[in-house]
Write a protein that holds these residues in place. Structure first.
Motif, PDB file in Angstrom:
ATOM      1  N   ASN A 167       2.561  -2.940  -2.880  1.00 57.60           N
ATOM      2  CA  ASN A 167       2.046  -4.088  -2.132  1.00 57.60           C
ATOM      3  C   ASN A 167       0.643  -3.814  -1.590  1.00 57.60           C
ATOM      4  O   ASN A 167      -0.209  -4.704  -1.574  1.00 57.60           O
ATOM      5  CB  ASN A 167       2.989  -4.442  -0.985  1.00 57.60           C
ATOM      6  CG  ASN A 167       4.308  -5.004  -1.476  1.00 57.60           C
ATOM      7  OD1 ASN A 167       4.413  -5.445  -2.625  1.00 57.60           O
ATOM      8  ND2 ASN A 167       5.323  -4.994  -0.624  1.00 57.60           N
ATOM      9  N   ALA A 168       0.431  -2.575  -1.139  1.00 57.14           N
ATOM     10  CA  ALA A 168      -0.886  -2.215  -0.609  1.00 57.14           C
ATOM     11  C   ALA A 168      -1.946  -2.283  -1.706  1.00 57.14           C
ATOM     12  O   ALA A 168      -3.059  -2.786  -1.488  1.00 57.14           O
ATOM     13  CB  ALA A 168      -0.846  -0.826   0.016  1.00 57.14           C
ATOM     14  N   GLN A 169      -1.588  -1.757  -2.903  1.00 55.74           N
ATOM     15  CA  GLN A 169      -2.518  -1.804  -4.025  1.00 55.74           C
ATOM     16  C   GLN A 169      -2.788  -3.244  -4.446  1.00 55.74           C
ATOM     17  O   GLN A 169      -3.937  -3.632  -4.702  1.00 55.74           O
ATOM     18  CB  GLN A 169      -1.949  -1.015  -5.208  1.00 55.74           C
ATOM     19  CG  GLN A 169      -2.834  -1.019  -6.452  1.00 55.74           C
ATOM     20  CD  GLN A 169      -4.194  -0.386  -6.209  1.00 55.74           C
ATOM     21  OE1 GLN A 169      -4.332   0.501  -5.383  1.00 55.74           O
ATOM     22  NE2 GLN A 169      -5.200  -0.856  -6.935  1.00 55.74           N
ATOM     23  N   LEU A 170      -1.711  -4.050  -4.482  1.00 57.47           N
ATOM     24  CA  LEU A 170      -1.863  -5.461  -4.841  1.00 57.47           C
ATOM     25  C   LEU A 170      -2.737  -6.184  -3.829  1.00 57.47           C
ATOM     26  O   LEU A 170      -3.593  -6.996  -4.198  1.00 57.47           O
ATOM     27  CB  LEU A 170      -0.485  -6.123  -4.930  1.00 57.47           C
ATOM     28  CG  LEU A 170      -0.459  -7.599  -5.339  1.00 57.47           C
ATOM     29  CD1 LEU A 170      -1.021  -7.765  -6.752  1.00 57.47           C
ATOM     30  CD2 LEU A 170       0.957  -8.155  -5.259  1.00 57.47           C
ATOM     31  N   GLU A 171      -2.528  -5.863  -2.564  1.00 62.26           N
ATOM     32  CA  GLU A 171      -3.327  -6.496  -1.512  1.00 62.26           C
ATOM     33  C   GLU A 171      -4.801  -6.105  -1.643  1.00 62.26           C
ATOM     34  O   GLU A 171      -5.681  -6.954  -1.456  1.00 62.26           O
ATOM     35  CB  GLU A 171      -2.790  -6.073  -0.134  1.00 62.26           C
ATOM     36  CG  GLU A 171      -3.407  -6.822   1.025  1.00 62.26           C
ATOM     37  CD  GLU A 171      -2.734  -6.503   2.341  1.00 62.26           C
ATOM     38  OE1 GLU A 171      -3.409  -6.562   3.381  1.00 62.26           O
ATOM     39  OE2 GLU A 171      -1.526  -6.197   2.333  1.00 62.26           O
ATOM     40  N   ARG A 172      -5.052  -4.823  -1.978  1.00 62.17           N
ATOM     41  CA  ARG A 172      -6.439  -4.392  -2.179  1.00 62.17           C
ATOM     42  C   ARG A 172      -7.074  -5.130  -3.360  1.00 62.17           C
ATOM     43  O   ARG A 172      -8.231  -5.563  -3.288  1.00 62.17           O
ATOM     44  CB  ARG A 172      -6.491  -2.874  -2.404  1.00 62.17           C
ATOM     45  CG  ARG A 172      -6.286  -2.058  -1.130  1.00 62.17           C
ATOM     46  CD  ARG A 172      -6.629  -0.599  -1.364  1.00 62.17           C
ATOM     47  NE  ARG A 172      -5.702   0.044  -2.278  1.00 62.17           N
ATOM     48  CZ  ARG A 172      -4.587   0.653  -1.907  1.00 62.17           C
ATOM     49  NH1 ARG A 172      -4.256   0.696  -0.625  1.00 62.17           N
ATOM     50  NH2 ARG A 172      -3.792   1.234  -2.808  1.00 62.17           N
TER      51      ARG A 172
END
Length: 318
Positions: free
Chosen positions: A249-254
């Motif tokens: 999710n963090a990577q997707l958000e970035r």
């Protein structure tokens, strides 16, 4: 987008838990359970940033007295002795702003249910990979609070949220699950008002990732046992899965943030190019207008010169 989390939990004897132990742990205090004779001492616990008890009674309330009273008010062996809401506090706010937000939500719950709320704000865990995980635990009495004739604290009938769905239906109330959804929506509203007041553009959204359609993966609920093992630095299948989903999710958000920034940059570049084109067009028009006026002036001067010469020629003939 700021992190959203607002979950409701029961503290019940059927799962081997007590309100006294839960309150002592969340507030890093010592409470002796008068019913069982056990002493719950968590005074060495780290990371508790702020605690406060809220009520509409206008009196000072002792934490040990409160939760012992909550335990003594219930006779069933499987009784629920406390309700708990866990909320994620936006890391975009500073410490004082997060504290005021949590206090506002605690007051909201007290006003809604006429109960007592015990607030504990926790800093991100040392074992958490996410240093943004500021959160708060708000324990509620399952009974409405009042004062006796001698101004002593008493716990009376069950709060509306604790009523069975059959009884709620008779009273014209929605199912308890729908009421929890309403509380989650109200948390979104309260938190977003604080973010706006702080001048932040971020907002939280109570809807699930699926409802938002943002491609993120929902996390698996972690039981108290899983949470306890995580604090000890031990991984479980659930905690590993959640860590993987958090990382995804963090990577997707970035990536989504980068795409957003790229779109904004493209829009800005297009706007700048459009502005430059309009300015160039206006400059060309201004230059053309100046040339036209210069040509008109040249022609006027030429005509004036010709008229003068003609008049002069006529004067010589005479």
């Amino acid at each position: 987008m700021a992190i959203y989390h607002c979950s409701a939990h029961n503290i019940s004897r059927s799962s081997g838990r007590t309100a006294t132990a839960a309150a002592a742990y969340r507030t890093a205090t010592e409470i002796q359970d008068e019913r069982t004779g056990l002493t719950h001492d968590y005074t060495r616990k780290q990371g508790v940033m702020y605690t406060e008890i809220f009520s509409n009674l206008g009196i000072a309330i002792d934490r040990s007295e409160l939760w012992n009273l909550a335990e003594q008010a219930e006779k069933r062996s499987d009784a629920r002795t406390a309700k708990e809401f866990v909320i994620a506090l936006p890391h975009e706010l500073d410490q004082q702003q997060r504290q005021e937000l949590a206090r506002d939500f605690a007051r909201y719950l007290v006003s809604r249910y006429d109960c007592i709320a015990d607030l504990a704000i926790h800093a991100p865990s040392n074992h958490s990979e996410d240093d943004r995980n500021h959160h708060a635990h708000i324990m509620l009495t399952t009974r409405k609070a009042g004062l006796s004739d001698h101004q002593y604290l008493v716990l009376k009938e069950k709060i509306d949220l604790e009523l069975s769905n059959a009884k709620r239906k008779k009273l014209g109330f929605p199912a308890s699950s729908k009421e929890v959804v309403q509380i989650r929506q109200d948390w979104e509203r309260i938190a977003n008002s604080h973010l706006e007041r702080a001048g932040r553009s971020e907002r939280i959204d109570h809807r699930s990732y699926g409802e938002q359609g943002n491609g993120k993966q929902a996390q698996i609920h972690e039981t108290p046992q899983v949470t306890a093992m995580r604090r000890k630095g031990k991984q479980t299948e659930i905690s590993r899965a959640n860590d993987e989903r958090k990382a995804y999710n963090a990577q997707l958000e970035r990536e989504q943030q980068q795409e957003k920034e790229n779109r904004q940059t493209a829009l800005l570049n297009n706007a700048q190019n459009s502005l430059q084109a309009r300015l160039a067009e206006r400059e060309a028009q201004r230059a053309a207008e100046q040339a036209r006026r210069a040509e008109q002036e040249r022609k006027a001067q030429e005509q004036a010169k010709q008229v003068k010469q003609q008049r002069h020629g006529k004067g010589i003939t005479r």
